[in-house]
Structures are given as structure tokens and as C-alpha cells.
Design a protein around this motif. Structure first.
Motif, PDB file in Angstrom:
ATOM      1  N   ARG A 160     -28.020  65.908 -16.262  1.00  0.00           N
ATOM      2  CA  ARG A 160     -26.985  65.958 -15.229  1.00  0.00           C
ATOM      3  C   ARG A 160     -25.927  66.968 -15.661  1.00  0.00           C
ATOM      4  O   ARG A 160     -25.429  66.914 -16.789  1.00  0.00           O
ATOM      5  N   TYR A 161     -25.599  67.881 -14.763  1.00  0.00           N
ATOM      6  CA  TYR A 161     -24.672  68.955 -15.085  1.00  0.00           C
ATOM      7  C   TYR A 161     -23.244  68.568 -14.703  1.00  0.00           C
ATOM      8  O   TYR A 161     -22.979  68.167 -13.571  1.00  0.00           O
ATOM      9  N   LYS A 162     -22.331  68.706 -15.646  1.00  0.00           N
ATOM     10  CA  LYS A 162     -20.924  68.404 -15.386  1.00  0.00           C
ATOM     11  C   LYS A 162     -20.142  69.658 -14.994  1.00  0.00           C
ATOM     12  O   LYS A 162     -19.109  69.567 -14.355  1.00  0.00           O
ATOM     13  N   HIS A 163     -20.617  70.836 -15.426  1.00  0.00           N
ATOM     14  CA  HIS A 163     -19.909  72.066 -15.091  1.00  0.00           C
ATOM     15  C   HIS A 163     -20.258  72.505 -13.676  1.00  0.00           C
ATOM     16  O   HIS A 163     -21.265  72.092 -13.107  1.00  0.00           O
ATOM     17  N   LYS A 164     -19.430  73.347 -13.112  1.00  0.00           N
ATOM     18  CA  LYS A 164     -19.572  73.749 -11.713  1.00  0.00           C
ATOM     19  C   LYS A 164     -20.316  75.067 -11.527  1.00  0.00           C
ATOM     20  O   LYS A 164     -20.866  75.333 -10.469  1.00  0.00           O
ATOM     21  N   LYS A 165     -20.316  75.899 -12.548  1.00  0.00           N
ATOM     22  CA  LYS A 165     -20.918  77.226 -12.426  1.00  0.00           C
ATOM     23  C   LYS A 165     -22.272  77.243 -13.135  1.00  0.00           C
ATOM     24  O   LYS A 165     -22.389  76.815 -14.285  1.00  0.00           O
ATOM     25  N   ILE A 166     -23.282  77.742 -12.450  1.00  0.00           N
ATOM     26  CA  ILE A 166     -24.648  77.747 -12.976  1.00  0.00           C
ATOM     27  C   ILE A 166     -24.814  78.916 -13.935  1.00  0.00           C
ATOM     28  O   ILE A 166     -24.396  80.040 -13.646  1.00  0.00           O
ATOM     29  N   ARG A 167     -25.454  78.653 -15.057  1.00  0.00           N
ATOM     30  CA  ARG A 167     -25.687  79.693 -16.068  1.00  0.00           C
ATOM     31  C   ARG A 167     -27.187  79.987 -16.119  1.00  0.00           C
ATOM     32  O   ARG A 167     -27.991  79.094 -16.380  1.00  0.00           O
ATOM     33  N   VAL A 168     -27.537  81.250 -15.846  1.00  0.00           N
ATOM     34  CA  VAL A 168     -28.938  81.651 -15.742  1.00  0.00           C
ATOM     35  C   VAL A 168     -29.201  82.867 -16.635  1.00  0.00           C
ATOM     36  O   VAL A 168     -28.475  83.859 -16.551  1.00  0.00           O
ATOM     37  N   VAL A 169     -30.230  82.784 -17.457  1.00  0.00           N
ATOM     38  CA  VAL A 169     -30.617  83.900 -18.324  1.00  0.00           C
ATOM     39  C   VAL A 169     -31.937  84.483 -17.827  1.00  0.00           C
ATOM     40  O   VAL A 169     -32.886  83.747 -17.551  1.00  0.00           O
ATOM     41  N   PHE A 170     -31.983  85.807 -17.728  1.00  0.00           N
ATOM     42  CA  PHE A 170     -33.210  86.521 -17.382  1.00  0.00           C
ATOM     43  C   PHE A 170     -33.700  87.242 -18.640  1.00  0.00           C
ATOM     44  O   PHE A 170     -33.005  88.136 -19.151  1.00  0.00           O
ATOM     45  N   ILE A 171     -34.861  86.858 -19.121  1.00  0.00           N
ATOM     46  CA  ILE A 171     -35.424  87.496 -20.312  1.00  0.00           C
ATOM     47  C   ILE A 171     -36.378  88.607 -19.875  1.00  0.00           C
ATOM     48  O   ILE A 171     -37.378  88.355 -19.211  1.00  0.00           O
ATOM     49  N   ILE A 209     -35.124  82.133  -3.359  1.00  0.00           N
ATOM     50  CA  ILE A 209     -35.193  81.732  -4.771  1.00  0.00           C
ATOM     51  C   ILE A 209     -33.813  81.349  -5.290  1.00  0.00           C
ATOM     52  O   ILE A 209     -33.646  80.328  -5.971  1.00  0.00           O
ATOM     53  N   VAL A 210     -32.813  82.154  -4.956  1.00  0.00           N
ATOM     54  CA  VAL A 210     -31.449  81.837  -5.393  1.00  0.00           C
ATOM     55  C   VAL A 210     -31.021  80.489  -4.818  1.00  0.00           C
ATOM     56  O   VAL A 210     -30.473  79.628  -5.531  1.00  0.00           O
ATOM     57  N   ASP A 211     -31.279  80.286  -3.538  1.00  0.00           N
ATOM     58  CA  ASP A 211     -30.894  79.026  -2.897  1.00  0.00           C
ATOM     59  C   ASP A 211     -31.614  77.836  -3.521  1.00  0.00           C
ATOM     60  O   ASP A 211     -31.032  76.748  -3.658  1.00  0.00           O
ATOM     61  N   ARG A 212     -32.864  78.035  -3.902  1.00  0.00           N
ATOM     62  CA  ARG A 212     -33.642  76.921  -4.499  1.00  0.00           C
ATOM     63  C   ARG A 212     -33.079  76.529  -5.857  1.00  0.00           C
ATOM     64  O   ARG A 212     -32.992  75.337  -6.183  1.00  0.00           O
ATOM     65  N   VAL A 213     -32.679  77.511  -6.649  1.00  0.00           N
ATOM     66  CA  VAL A 213     -32.083  77.216  -7.954  1.00  0.00           C
ATOM     67  C   VAL A 213     -30.744  76.509  -7.771  1.00  0.00           C
ATOM     68  O   VAL A 213     -30.446  75.525  -8.457  1.00  0.00           O
ATOM     69  N   VAL A 214     -29.950  77.000  -6.836  1.00  0.00           N
ATOM     70  CA  VAL A 214     -28.647  76.379  -6.572  1.00  0.00           C
ATOM     71  C   VAL A 214     -28.827  74.938  -6.113  1.00  0.00           C
ATOM     72  O   VAL A 214     -28.099  74.032  -6.550  1.00  0.00           O
ATOM     73  N   GLN A 215     -29.803  74.704  -5.256  1.00  0.00           N
ATOM     74  CA  GLN A 215     -30.038  73.342  -4.763  1.00  0.00           C
ATOM     75  C   GLN A 215     -30.490  72.421  -5.887  1.00  0.00           C
ATOM     76  O   GLN A 215     -30.055  71.259  -5.960  1.00  0.00           O
ATOM     77  N   ASP A 216     -31.351  72.932  -6.768  1.00  0.00           N
ATOM     78  CA  ASP A 216     -31.788  72.117  -7.908  1.00  0.00           C
ATOM     79  C   ASP A 216     -30.600  71.733  -8.776  1.00  0.00           C
ATOM     80  O   ASP A 216     -30.485  70.590  -9.225  1.00  0.00           O
ATOM     81  N   PHE A 217     -29.718  72.696  -8.996  1.00  0.00           N
ATOM     82  CA  PHE A 217     -28.520  72.431  -9.801  1.00  0.00           C
ATOM     83  C   PHE A 217     -27.648  71.364  -9.132  1.00  0.00           C
ATOM     84  O   PHE A 217     -27.172  70.429  -9.784  1.00  0.00           O
ATOM     85  N   LYS A 218     -27.448  71.490  -7.820  1.00  0.00           N
ATOM     86  CA  LYS A 218     -26.624  70.518  -7.101  1.00  0.00           C
ATOM     87  C   LYS A 218     -27.249  69.127  -7.136  1.00  0.00           C
ATOM     88  O   LYS A 218     -26.542  68.112  -7.258  1.00  0.00           O
ATOM     89  N   ASP A 219     -28.563  69.079  -7.008  1.00  0.00           N
ATOM     90  CA  ASP A 219     -29.259  67.791  -7.022  1.00  0.00           C
ATOM     91  C   ASP A 219     -29.105  67.072  -8.357  1.00  0.00           C
ATOM     92  O   ASP A 219     -29.274  65.840  -8.424  1.00  0.00           O
ATOM     93  N   ASN A 220     -28.796  67.842  -9.409  1.00  0.00           N
ATOM     94  CA  ASN A 220     -28.709  67.262 -10.743  1.00  0.00           C
ATOM     95  C   ASN A 220     -27.298  67.319 -11.321  1.00  0.00           C
ATOM     96  O   ASN A 220     -27.130  67.195 -12.534  1.00  0.00           O
ATOM     97  N   GLN A 221     -26.313  67.506 -10.456  1.00  0.00           N
ATOM     98  CA  GLN A 221     -24.938  67.508 -10.941  1.00  0.00           C
ATOM     99  C   GLN A 221     -24.438  66.086 -11.144  1.00  0.00           C
ATOM    100  O   GLN A 221     -24.780  65.173 -10.382  1.00  0.00           O
ATOM    101  N   SER A 222     -23.639  65.926 -12.171  1.00  0.00           N
ATOM    102  CA  SER A 222     -23.060  64.619 -12.458  1.00  0.00           C
ATOM    103  C   SER A 222     -22.015  64.280 -11.416  1.00  0.00           C
ATOM    104  O   SER A 222     -21.280  65.138 -10.942  1.00  0.00           O
ATOM    105  N   ARG A 223     -21.937  63.016 -11.042  1.00  0.00           N
ATOM    106  CA  ARG A 223     -20.937  62.558 -10.075  1.00  0.00           C
ATOM    107  C   ARG A 223     -19.692  62.034 -10.770  1.00  0.00           C
ATOM    108  O   ARG A 223     -18.777  61.530 -10.113  1.00  0.00           O
ATOM    109  N   ASP A 224     -19.685  62.130 -12.093  1.00  0.00           N
ATOM    110  CA  ASP A 224     -18.522  61.648 -12.853  1.00  0.00           C
ATOM    111  C   ASP A 224     -17.305  62.521 -12.571  1.00  0.00           C
ATOM    112  O   ASP A 224     -17.431  63.731 -12.491  1.00  0.00           O
TER     113      ASP A 224
END
Length: 553
Positions: free
Chosen positions: A170-181, A538-553
Motif C-alpha cells: 500500500r502506497y502512502k506517498h502521492k507521487k508515483i516513482r517509475v524507473v525505465f531501464i 499504459i500511463v493510465d493503467r499504471v496510475v490506476q494500479d497505483f491508486k488501487d493500492n494507495q493507503s487510506r491512512d
């Protein structure tokens, strides 16, 4: 040991895990078995084995058959409360064994078992390493410090464990961090549109890591290429696992499964999944079943560790979902068809004007340099001299370009089909015939602006050529059966079964006769419509996955 009477929480939960461990021990795990219980059971097994080995095994540990599994399991810390409770009971038994053998060096074996269930600082007995092999000391230390253990270990159950744990993050931060190798600047165009789109968003921080060699040195060509392309970006060019972890990424994008070629020291997919979700946009568009089946058969450990794979076609999605059906059903792995980002740039791509017909030949390579291969055959050895003769045949009416697969000449020399001297002589013959050989293989979309006719073996580039709207002469490889969604595309190419077919089609096209023109334009537009929104999807799918797993705390 009556655990039910000693447990500090509800009996139902503890009983469930005791039953799961029992079923695993009997070889009867169910689909609903907690992957952490499977790992815990294996920790128990490796610990029991340790108590039976000789002390000489410790002095030569890296050569022992149990070693890789021991290190791989050691890197996984048990978090489930019920299993941690059972683990404490395991440690109590190991302490008893330690006390029985306290006067001999065999006590060290119990210590090795204890740290499978608890951190060394939690030990109630001395943590002594004087009998261990130096490599073992370094590997155990690396695991404890969250660094990279220098062993190569792959395992389906460990993959399932990490994928299951990722579902609980569960993610507590608001900004998504993505690395492209970026392993290769030649194929990075497949995900650079996504990187660029993420840069433009306020809710995502993307990072670009360039490849380095085994000496931690970056490629000067790659560095210059990306520095010129993104002059204002911070580009990371010496990627190691600690560097990557320090960025604290939520998602890491990769593009190819060739882990043995991964230029980053100590960065493999099974290491990355312990702290980030791996997303993949394949380095090549999958047009035939043989291509995806070969990758899945040759690189199973790569594909079983992917959290989110963006497929280049619905048939690829179906194939992957069937291959990893349990993980897909349990939402541990996700296979999506969102379109293929690299294709948009090729649709209707304008070409530079010319009074001559310009022909590009792109012969494939095959493992060992041979024609018979699973993925696609190469016609290079059959057609190499005939191609050079074309320059004389057409004179001032045509120009010819040669862009082989980057592995072609290396593999031909390796297989013995050509010598180094013969390769040099062939390159000289190309030059003497005024045939331009492409040596800069990046920015393919720019290179094809100067081409009117494509002559190609099976390749993922076929769809890129096709989308330009210009004619493609396809040197057919029968084993590369097209996926259903691309059958129409292949039917709108000029199929060549022999050099006579190639010659006949070239004569017609150089003369301006292109009977498949309208059909090709129609199908190219249909393909474009399927893929035009790929980057945004693809961008929207990653953002949605992040939102689905954000902490509600």
C-alpha cells in the motif's frame, strides 16, 4: 509441541497455517495456499538439512547443492504473524540443538538455521562465522544489509511469493516513482513514448537508467544519444541494485527478457521484484505465435516475475494468461493489451522526396546463423550476393540500403558460416556497389523516411514498415504463422518464396506498379486505430494500479 495452546491470537488463523504446512509437506498444496507458507516450509526443510551436513560443507559452501536455495530463502523475511509465531518455535528447537552441541563446532549449523527465521541481532546465541567460506560470509552479509547476494538462483515459488506480497503493498506517498531501464538504445523506442508522457505529468516522477557493462562503465554512444535527446533530464548511467533501491521506485520498466545480457551488474528481475513492481513493454512487436512461444520457453523465469505486461496484441494476452493462469486468476500477474507505443510514429510517416526508388533490405539473424530456427529464418546467406547485383540491374533508377540485424555478422562468424575476412570482404562489396549500410541502428523512424520499398525477413519491424503505407516484400518464413489480428497485414504484403519472387516484385514496384496499395492503406489504418492511444493507455493503467493500492491512512 502444542501450538494451539500457546498461540497469542485466534486459534482459527493458526490452525489454518498449520494445516497448510501439513498439506505442503504431503505434496498437496492448493491454489489458495499462501505463498508465504510455501516459503516457510522450504525454510524448515533447508534448516533440517543443515543440521545433517558435515562441517566441511561450510568451508566449501558455495559449491554445495543446498547453497543457492539457502541464500535465496534467507533473503525473504517472514511477515505473516502466524508463521512468525511458528518460526519462533522452530528457533526454540534450534537453540535446544545448539545447546546440546555447544562444545563442538556443529553448533554453527543451528545458527545458520536460526537466521532463516530471525535477524542476527535477535539471536540469543553467538553469531560466529569462523567456519564459513568467505563467499558465504559475503553473501549472508549482503542479504542482511539488503544488498545483492552474488548467487544466481531462480525459482517459481519464490516468484509467486513476491508477486503475492506485491498485491499487499500500500502506497502512502502521492507521487508515483517509475524507473525505465534502458538495456539497448536500439530498442528503447518501445517505451520512450511512455517515459516522455510520464515526464509531462505532475503525479509521476520517471527516471531513466542507461546500461552499463560489467565494469560499471556506461556506453559512450548511449550516453551521447540520450544526453542529446533529453538535455534537461538527469540521466543515470551506472546502475547497480543499491542505486536502484535508493530511488525507491514503485514500478520498474524493462523491455526484454535477456537477463544474461543485462548490462547492469547485479540487476536482475528476481532482485527487482523484492522492492518494485516490474512492468514490461516488449522490445519487439509480437506478430507470430512462434515468437512469443520461443520467449516463454527460453526465458520462463523472466516472465513469471512480471507484475504488469503490456502485450502487443490480444492473442499475446490470451497466450500469456493461459500460461500463467493461476497467477492471473489470483491477480498476482496482469497481462494487458493497451496498444504498442512505438507504432504511432510510423503510421503514414512522410518520406523524403526522391527521383529514384529506394530499397531497404533487413535480413534477420538466427541463433547460430542458420536458416532453420524457431522464431524466424534468415535469407541472408541465400540472397547476399544477389542483392549486390541489384545495383547494376537498376542503374540510376534505384538506390539500395542494407540494415542487417545487429547480431547477424557476429553470429555468422560464430557459427562458421562466414569468416571475419569474408564479412569484411562483403562489406567492401556493398560499398563498391554504392549500397549504403546502416551502422546507426537507433531512430529507425528517421531512417525509413528515405525508403520507398522494404525487403525483409520475418521481424517485429514488419509492422512498422507496413504502417508507413509503403510496399513490403516479405521473404516468407513458414514457421512464423501470423497471429489472427495480423493475418490481414501479411496478406497485404508481397510474399516472396524465392529470389525469383523478390526480383519479380522489385521489377514491378520500381516500375511504379503497386496493386496492393489501396488494400495496404486500409489495413494500416485499422492497425493504427488499435494502437494510436497506446502510450496514454499504459500511463493510465499504471496510475490506476497505483491508486488501487494507495493507503487510506
Amino acid at each position: 509441541m502444542n501450538l494451539i495452546d500457546e498461540q497469542p491470537f485466534d486459534k482459527e488463523t493458526l490452525t489454518k497455517y498449520i494445516n497448510q504446512l501439513w498439506n505442503i509437506s504431503q505434496g498437496r498444496p492448493s491454489k489458495d495456499t499462501d505463498p508465504e507458507a510455501v516459503i516457510f516450509f522450504r525454510k524448515q526443510l533447508v534448516t533440517k538439512h543443515l543440521l545433517k551436513i558435515s562441517l566441511e560443507n561450510l568451508s566449501s559452501a558455495p559449491d554445495q547443492p543446498w547453497y543457492n536455495e539457502y541464500i535465496a530463502l534467507l533473503a525473504i523475511r517472514i511477515e505473516n504473524p502466524a508463521l512468525r509465531f511458528i518460526g519462533k518455535k522452530c528457533v526454540e528447537e534450534l537453540v535446544q540443538w545448539y545447546n546440546v552441541n555447544v562444545d563442538s563446532d556443529k553448533r554453527e549449523l543451528a545458527v545458520l538455521g536460526m537466521i532463516q527465521f530471525m535477524a542476527p541481532l535477535e539471536l540469543t546465541v553467538p553469531f560466529n562465522q569462523h567456519l564459513w567460506h568467505k563467499t558465504m560470509r559475503n553473501d549472508v552479509r549482503a542479504v542482511i544489509l539488503n544488498q545483492y547476494p552474488s548467487v544466481n538462483y531462480t525459482d517459481k515459488e519464490i516468484s509467486n511469493f513476491w508477486l503475492a506480497r506485491q498485491a499487499q503493498w500500500r502506497y502512502k506517498h502521492k507521487k508515483i516513482r517509475v524507473v525505465f531501464i534502458v538495456q539497448s538504445r536500439i530498442t528503447c523506442d518501445k517505451f520512450l513514448p511512455v517515459y516522455e508522457a510520464m515526464k509531462a505529468r505532475e503525479d509521476i516522477t520517471p527516471f531513466l537508467f542507461l546500461h552499463s557493462d560489467t565494469k560499471y562503465k556506461h556506453s559512450e554512444n548511449s550516453w551521447n544519444y540520450f544526453r542529446n535527446r533529453y538535455p534537461d533530464d538527469v540521466i543515470y548511467d551506472n546502475c547497480t541494485l543499491p542505486d536502484l533501491r535508493q530511488l525507491n521506485p514503485d514500478y520498474v520498466f524493462l523491455s526484454n527478457p535477456y537477463e544474461y545480457r543485462r548490462a547492469f551488474p547485479s540487476v536482475r528481475i528476481e532482485d527487482i521484484i523484492t522492492f518494485a513492481k516490474v512492468c514490461v513493454i516488449s522490445y519487439g512487436t509480437t506478430l507470430a505465435y512462434s515468437f512469443i512461444n520461443r520467449l516463454l520457453d527460453d526465458f520462463p523465469k523472466f516472465y513469471r516475475n512480471i507484475y504488469l505486461l503490456f502485450c502487443s496484441g490480444e492473442s499475446v494476452k490470451v497466450t500469456l494468461t493461459e500460461r500463467f493462469s493461476i497467477n492471473a486468476e489470483l491477480n498476482r500477474q496482469h497481462f494487458e493489451f493497451a496498444g504498442y507505443p512505438a507504432l504511432k510514429a510510423y503510421y503514414g510517416l512522410e518520406k523524403t522526396p526522391s527521383t529514384k526508388k529506394r530499397v531497404l533490405w533487413t535480413p534477420r539473424w538466427t541463433p547460430g546463423g542458420h536458416y532453420e530456427a524457431i522464431t524466424g529464418g534468415s535469407h541472408f546467406l541465400q540472397y547476399k550476393d544477389k542483392f549486390i547485383s541489384l545495383a547494376k540491374r537498376y542503374g540510376d533508377n534505384a538506390e539500395f540500403y542494407f540494415r542487417p540485424h545487429m547480431n547477424l555478422f557476429r553470429e555468422l562468424v560464430k557459427s562458421g558460416d562466414m569468416t571475419k575476412e569474408e564479412v569484411l570482404a562483403y562489406k567492401k562489396n556493398l560499398k563498391n556497389a554504392n549500397i549504403v549500410r546502416h551502422t546507426n541502428l537507433s531512430d529507425m523512424d528517421k531512417a525509413v523516411r528515405n525508403i520507398d520499398i522494404f525487403l525483409a525477413d520475418y521481424s517485429s519491424m514488419l509492422i512498422e514498415f507496413f504502417l508507413t503505407g509503403r510496399p513490403v516484400i516479405y521473404c516468407e518464413y513458414p514457421k512464423a504463422v501470423p497471429l489472427p489480428e495480423y493475418k490481414e497485414m501479411f496478406a497485404a504484403m508481397y510474399i516472396a518464396h524465392s529470389w525469383d519472387d523478390v526480383q519479380r516484385r522489385l521489377d514491378e514496384l520500381v516500375a511504379g506498379n503497386d496493386p496492393l496499395f489501396e488494400k495496404r492503406q486500409e489495413i494500416a489504418k485499422k492497425i493504427y486505430e488499435l494502437h494510436k492511444d497506446a502510450t496514454e493507455n499504459i500511463v493510465d493503467r499504471v496510475v490506476q494500479d497505483f491508486k488501487d493500492n494507495q493507503s487510506r491512512d
